[in-house]
Design a protein around this motif. Structure first.
Motif, PDB file in Angstrom:
ATOM      1  N   GLY A  42       0.797  -1.193   0.000  1.00 48.06           N
ATOM      2  CA  GLY A  42       0.000   0.000   0.000  1.00 48.06           C
ATOM      3  C   GLY A  42       0.838   1.254   0.000  1.00 48.06           C
ATOM      4  O   GLY A  42       2.030   1.229   0.269  1.00 48.06           O
ATOM      5  N   LEU A  86      -1.853   2.005  11.185  1.00 45.73           N
ATOM      6  CA  LEU A  86      -1.630   3.126  10.257  1.00 45.73           C
ATOM      7  C   LEU A  86      -0.141   3.451  10.130  1.00 45.73           C
ATOM      8  O   LEU A  86       0.354   3.761   9.040  1.00 45.73           O
ATOM      9  N   ALA A  89       1.488   0.934   7.943  1.00 42.87           N
ATOM     10  CA  ALA A  89       1.169   1.218   6.538  1.00 42.87           C
ATOM     11  C   ALA A  89       1.990   2.398   6.021  1.00 42.87           C
ATOM     12  O   ALA A  89       2.477   2.390   4.879  1.00 42.87           O
ATOM     13  N   LYS A  90       2.149   3.406   6.855  1.00 40.17           N
ATOM     14  CA  LYS A  90       2.948   4.568   6.467  1.00 40.17           C
ATOM     15  C   LYS A  90       4.401   4.183   6.198  1.00 40.17           C
ATOM     16  O   LYS A  90       5.056   4.719   5.287  1.00 40.17           O
ATOM     17  N   THR A  93       4.462  -1.234   5.093  1.00 34.97           N
ATOM     18  CA  THR A  93       3.928  -2.593   5.227  1.00 34.97           C
ATOM     19  C   THR A  93       2.648  -2.725   4.418  1.00 34.97           C
ATOM     20  O   THR A  93       1.763  -1.882   4.510  1.00 34.97           O
ATOM     21  N   ARG A  94       2.541  -3.755   3.621  1.00 36.33           N
ATOM     22  CA  ARG A  94       1.339  -3.958   2.818  1.00 36.33           C
ATOM     23  C   ARG A  94       0.173  -4.309   3.726  1.00 36.33           C
ATOM     24  O   ARG A  94       0.297  -5.138   4.620  1.00 36.33           O
ATOM     25  N   PRO A  95      -0.981  -3.689   3.529  1.00 37.20           N
ATOM     26  CA  PRO A  95      -2.127  -3.891   4.437  1.00 37.20           C
ATOM     27  C   PRO A  95      -2.525  -5.346   4.610  1.00 37.20           C
ATOM     28  O   PRO A  95      -2.882  -5.766   5.710  1.00 37.20           O
ATOM     29  N   LEU A 119      -8.769   5.215   7.471  1.00 33.25           N
ATOM     30  CA  LEU A 119      -7.959   4.974   6.284  1.00 33.25           C
ATOM     31  C   LEU A 119      -8.597   5.585   5.036  1.00 33.25           C
ATOM     32  O   LEU A 119      -7.888   5.976   4.114  1.00 33.25           O
ATOM     33  N   ALA A 124      -6.231   5.345   1.831  1.00 36.29           N
ATOM     34  CA  ALA A 124      -5.498   4.082   1.972  1.00 36.29           C
ATOM     35  C   ALA A 124      -6.428   2.908   1.667  1.00 36.29           C
ATOM     36  O   ALA A 124      -7.625   3.010   1.848  1.00 36.29           O
ATOM     37  N   HIS A 126      -8.111   0.417   2.836  1.00 36.01           N
ATOM     38  CA  HIS A 126      -8.522  -0.149   4.111  1.00 36.01           C
ATOM     39  C   HIS A 126      -9.111  -1.551   3.979  1.00 36.01           C
ATOM     40  O   HIS A 126      -9.071  -2.348   4.901  1.00 36.01           O
ATOM     41  N   ASN A 128      -8.062  -4.039   2.573  1.00 40.00           N
ATOM     42  CA  ASN A 128      -7.072  -5.120   2.542  1.00 40.00           C
ATOM     43  C   ASN A 128      -6.604  -5.554   3.932  1.00 40.00           C
ATOM     44  O   ASN A 128      -5.979  -6.592   4.078  1.00 40.00           O
ATOM     45  N   PHE A 129      -6.885  -4.736   4.955  1.00 39.91           N
ATOM     46  CA  PHE A 129      -6.528  -5.130   6.307  1.00 39.91           C
ATOM     47  C   PHE A 129      -7.447  -6.267   6.754  1.00 39.91           C
ATOM     48  O   PHE A 129      -8.662  -6.205   6.575  1.00 39.91           O
TER      49      PHE A 129
END
Length: 699
Positions: A42, A86, A89-90, A93-95, A119, A124, A126, A128-129
């Protein structure tokens, strides 16, 4: 694809019953416990900057491989977890490489809604989390990798029908009948299904259970105590254990026959399949970079094994508060969060969220003073963020009915002073479900809307309906009148533990056809439908009921002789509580000065009004709930009822478990806290809970 062992889907009594020893030391300990209770990829999120205090920031940025976050009530734990996700992800790291696990669907929904909202604002991905319950994640593993084990979840009523089939089959042979008759006749089918779930969560697999280990568990577990009678012989205990062991194994075969699995099989079968399939296990372990497990104080052996398996290679973050570990009756234990490094076998870095943002200052103080009496816990240093104090009142009530009137008056008075408050801003919390009965009756009479769990709703309480039928029959007989046939049948259902529902209408017609109640009891029509009536004492006991001079004397007879009246007992925790027979009705009856007619008229009229208003289901209603159900929730005004020794701490539960439970209850109020205790209960003088003194609230 993983392989599974096929189980024959036929039910049989051909196999011998399990053989094992009733270990003498374990039996001695069980007898002592029973005697003691007889008395009673992401994109980077460049715009993200978490709003967090120093403790929260430490967790958000922590790089360690295994992390324990101790987060007491109101400390912003959920937002801190989201902020860590978050931050990951920033940092790139891929969600889809992050998995969040929790223990119930409501927590999943709340977490997913917050993640989605925050997200989305950051553009972002979201969706995918992965946020899931442990059960749902296990079910997904079965669906994706072990097709033969992936089955539809069986509905609860269907489970109870299977358990009835098991009991009937057990009683169908001479050897089985001995074991069937050794089981307590009063235990409902629901209890067996919950006990089987408890066994599975303690890592007992019905396909491969060691009899001796099973026997030792039944002799040592708290939930197992209800199967045994104090003073029973080793041989009698062995018959009980053999019956439960056989039912547990055969229940699995019936599930196979039905092409179903039960709720706990989602985890158990996933763990067993992963254990026996190294390739699938390796695939699952490499799927995530970080696994976050919330409410870790509420996990059991099966949960821990599952988490340990799937998180072997990933960063693991566990969060929770050992002081809120309150589900011991489900096999959950705080030992894994308290001693995580010992059980996990890898180095752990610990963090604490100290600041309580939810509770007023004095509630934080009293709750902290209480919980520090526990010896086995992680020491904490809570700080109240709020500088205001709650209004805290401790009130003594003479009886449960007087307490219920006080509760209703308190709610009405607070709402008059603050017109913006809704009924849903109030909660009445209690230790046992039976305590809700006087409160419900008072709320109905005062037109106060409320909501309560369905099985405790006064409208759905079949035991209360049966009790009223007996009392109406008594009133008629004491006036030399004939009871209504419906009340005659309700009296039979109250006396006998089981009356076939298929004959109820025919029984009513049999009573209608004979002008005398007692003649009907000796008549062919009734005896043909209910042969066990012939050898029973029902007729003479009903004569005693008719002659009893007061309501309390009548209730004494019913509690002693009417085995079909079992109060409000219905779930695992209720059975373990082992409520006094009709104890809640004694409390309700205390304000009627012994008058049966006044009691019946009042309760009948209240039930009629309640049915018309569909009472107990109002959205904007006062919450009536046990301390267990209050966890994670908060209300403007919270009233804790009947805070007496024997109830809280409960006489049958470990005191540290009970102290954690009361700690949870104390921390639910945001503005007003009312703590009430009784002077008398079930016609006996009782003491206020020692927890009130330990919390600095009383004496």
């Amino acid at each position: 694809m993983g392989t599974v062992t096929r189980i024959r889907p036929t039910l049989s009594l051909d196999d011998e019953f399990a053989d094992f020893d009733v270990r003498e030391e374990l039996e001695r300990q069980l007898e002592q416990r029973l005697r003691e209770v007889e008395l009673d990829a992401g994109p980077a999120l460049k715009a993200f900057q978490p709003a967090a205090d120093a403790d929260q920031l430490s967790l958000i940025h922590a790089p360690h491989h295994t992390i324990r976050l101790i987060a007491p009530a109101g400390s912003g734990k959920t937002q801190t977890i989201i902020n860590r996700v978050l931050h990951l992800a920033k940092m790139g790291t891929r969600p889809e490489r992050i998995l969040c696990l929790t223990f119930d669907n409501s927590a999943v929904r709340a977490l997913r809604e917050k993640v989605t909202e925050q997200l989305s604002g950051l553009s972002a991905p979201h969706q995918n989390f992965q946020i899931s319950t442990l059960n749902a994640f296990g079910y997904k593993i079965l669906r994706d990798h072990f097709h033969a084990e992936h089955k539809q979840i069986i509905e609860a009523p269907r489970v109870w029908r299977l358990i009835k089939e098991l009991k009937d089959t057990l009683a169908s042979t001479d050897e089985g009948r001995k074991r069937h008759d050794a089981l307590p006749a009063s235990l409902r089918f629901r209890f067996y299904s919950e006990f089987f779930g408890l066994l599975k969560n303690a890592l007992f697999d019905p396909r491969a259970t060691v009899p001796q280990k099973f026997a030792d568990f039944m002799l040592t577990s708290k939930a197992g105590e209800v199967f045994f009678q104090s003073g029973s012989t080793s041989d009698e205990k062995k018959l009980v254990i053999q019956a439960v062991y056989w039912m547990f194994k055969e229940y699995e075969r019936l599930l196979q026959r039905e092409r179903r699995m039960d709720f706990d099989d989602q985890k158990l079968r996933a763990v067993k399949c992963l254990d026996s399939s190294p390739n699938v296990l390796s695939l699952a372990q490499h799927q995530f970079d970080e696994i976050i497990v919330d409410e870790f104080q509420d996990i059991n052996e099966l949960d821990f094994d599952f988490v340990s398996l799937i998180a072997q290679r990933a960063r693991l973050v566990i969060t929770g508060d050992d002081d809120q570990a309150i589900y011991g009756f489900r096999g959950c234990t705080p030992r894994y969060i308290i001693e995580l490094e010992k059980h996990l076998g890898r180095q752990v870095e610990s963090f604490e969220l100290k600041r309580n943002y939810r509770c007023p200052r004095n509630i934080v103080d009293h709750a902290t003073r209480l919980i520090r009496h526990n010896q086995w816990r992680v020491e904490k240093n809570p700080i109240a963020h709020r500088l205001d104090d709650a209004s805290i009142k401790v009130i003594e009530s003479t009886t449960a009915t007087a307490e219920a009137k006080m509760i209703a008056t308190t709610i009405e008075r607070v709402r008059r002073r603050n017109k913006e408050l809704k009924f849903s801003d109030f909660a009445v919390l209690y230790r046992t479900n039976a305590q809700s009965l006087p409160i419900q009756l008072q709320f109905i009479l005062r037109d106060i809307p409320y909501n309560v769990r369905e099985q405790d709703n006064i409208l759905h309480n079949n035991e209360l309906e049966k009790l009223l039928g007996v009392l109406r029959a008594k009133l008629a007989l004491s006036k030399n009148q004939q009871p209504d046939p419906a009340d005659a049948v309700l009296s039979l259902r109250s006396y006998f533990q089981y009356v076939d529902e298929r004959i109820l209408a025919r029984l009513e017609r049999a009573f209608e056809a004979v002008p005398s109640f007692f003649d009907a009891l000796a008549g062919r029509s009734v005896l043909t439908l209910l042969p066990k009536l012939r050898e029973s004492r029902f007729a003479s006991v009903m004569q005693d009921v008719a002659k009893a001079p007061t309501l309390f004397k009548t209730l004494d007879i019913l509690a002693k002789d009417f085995r079909g009246l079992r109060g409000m007992v219905g779930s695992l925790e209720d059975v373990i509580d082992n409520e006094v027979p009709l104890g809640e009705v004694y409390e309700l009856a205390a304000s009627f000065r012994g008058r049966v007619d006044a009691f019946v008229d009042t309760v009948d009229n209240a039930l009629k009004r309640a049915k018309e208003a569909k009472t107990g289901e109002e959205q904007d209603g006062v919450a009536l709930a046990t301390y267990f159900k209050a966890k994670g929730l908060q209300w403007h005004t919270v009233i804790l009822t009947s805070c007496n020794e024997g109830l809280i701490p409960h006489k049958r539960a470990p005191v540290e478990d009970e102290r954690r439970l009361f700690y949870v209850a104390l921390t639910r109020a945001s503005s007003n806290l009312v703590v009430s205790y009784l002077k008398t209960s079930c016609k006996t003088r009782v003491a206020a809970s020692t927890f009130l003194t330990q919390a600095g609230l009383h004496g």
